[in-house]
Design a protein around this motif. Structure first.
Motif, PDB file in Angstrom:
ATOM      1  N   ASN A  11     -13.118 -28.270  88.428  1.00  0.00           N
ATOM      2  CA  ASN A  11     -14.138 -27.572  87.652  1.00  0.00           C
ATOM      3  C   ASN A  11     -13.772 -27.546  86.170  1.00  0.00           C
ATOM      4  OD1 ASN A  11     -14.381 -25.325  90.375  1.00  0.00           O
ATOM      5  ND2 ASN A  11     -15.902 -26.850  89.841  1.00  0.00           N
ATOM      6  N   ASN A  14     -14.434 -30.938  84.760  1.00  0.00           N
ATOM      7  CA  ASN A  14     -15.871 -31.144  84.578  1.00  0.00           C
ATOM      8  C   ASN A  14     -16.393 -30.416  83.341  1.00  0.00           C
ATOM      9  OD1 ASN A  14     -15.910 -32.634  86.915  1.00  0.00           O
ATOM     10  ND2 ASN A  14     -16.761 -31.005  88.184  1.00  0.00           N
ATOM     11  N   ILE A  15     -15.899 -29.200  83.116  1.00  0.00           N
ATOM     12  CA  ILE A  15     -16.311 -28.428  81.950  1.00  0.00           C
ATOM     13  C   ILE A  15     -15.869 -29.129  80.668  1.00  0.00           C
ATOM     14  CG2 ILE A  15     -15.911 -26.278  80.679  1.00  0.00           C
ATOM     15  CD1 ILE A  15     -15.782 -24.919  83.532  1.00  0.00           C
ATOM     16  N   THR A  39     -19.652 -24.603  80.672  1.00  0.00           N
ATOM     17  CA  THR A  39     -19.177 -23.654  81.689  1.00  0.00           C
ATOM     18  C   THR A  39     -20.348 -23.083  82.468  1.00  0.00           C
ATOM     19  OG1 THR A  39     -17.243 -23.105  80.349  1.00  0.00           O
ATOM     20  CG2 THR A  39     -17.875 -21.520  82.057  1.00  0.00           C
ATOM     21  N   ARG A  41     -23.232 -24.451  82.988  1.00  0.00           N
ATOM     22  CA  ARG A  41     -23.757 -25.511  83.859  1.00  0.00           C
ATOM     23  C   ARG A  41     -22.867 -25.717  85.084  1.00  0.00           C
ATOM     24  NH1 ARG A  41     -25.555 -30.361  79.763  1.00  0.00           N
ATOM     25  NH2 ARG A  41     -27.343 -29.292  78.852  1.00  0.00           N
ATOM     26  N   GLU A  42     -21.572 -25.718  84.875  1.00  0.00           N
ATOM     27  CA  GLU A  42     -20.645 -25.922  85.999  1.00  0.00           C
ATOM     28  C   GLU A  42     -20.756 -24.772  86.991  1.00  0.00           C
ATOM     29  OE1 GLU A  42     -17.881 -27.995  88.302  1.00  0.00           O
ATOM     30  OE2 GLU A  42     -19.083 -28.662  86.591  1.00  0.00           O
ATOM     31  N   LYS A  45     -23.770 -25.282  89.048  1.00  0.00           N
ATOM     32  CA  LYS A  45     -23.592 -26.357  90.033  1.00  0.00           C
ATOM     33  C   LYS A  45     -22.854 -25.875  91.274  1.00  0.00           C
ATOM     34  CE  LYS A  45     -21.545 -29.877  88.269  1.00  0.00           C
ATOM     35  NZ  LYS A  45     -20.879 -30.900  87.456  1.00  0.00           N
TER      36      LYS A  45
END
Length: 60
Positions: A11, A14-15, A39, A41-42, A45
């Motif tokens: 995570n 990804n951020i 953050t 958006r993650e 998700k």
């Protein structure tokens, strides 16, 4: 719990990556606003509910 730490690391990766793309789209360096947007958006998700209060004072 090894699965948990890998998941959190994924995570975070990804951020960071999303923030870099957002900054590139703006034509500048990564700023706090890019990190906060990435953050949010993650979290969306992975199904975490995030309110504006969770980022008070950090929206850059």
């Amino acid at each position: 719990m090894p699965g948990d730490s890998r998941s959190r690391g994924g995570n975070i990766r990804n951020i960071a990556l999303a923030a870099a793309f957002l900054a590139a789209g703006d034509g500048g360096p990564v700023a706090m606003r890019h990190l906060m947007q990435a953050t949010r958006r993650e979290y969306q998700k992975i199904g975490k509910i995030v309110g504006d209060d969770d980022f008070d004072g950090h929206d850059g």
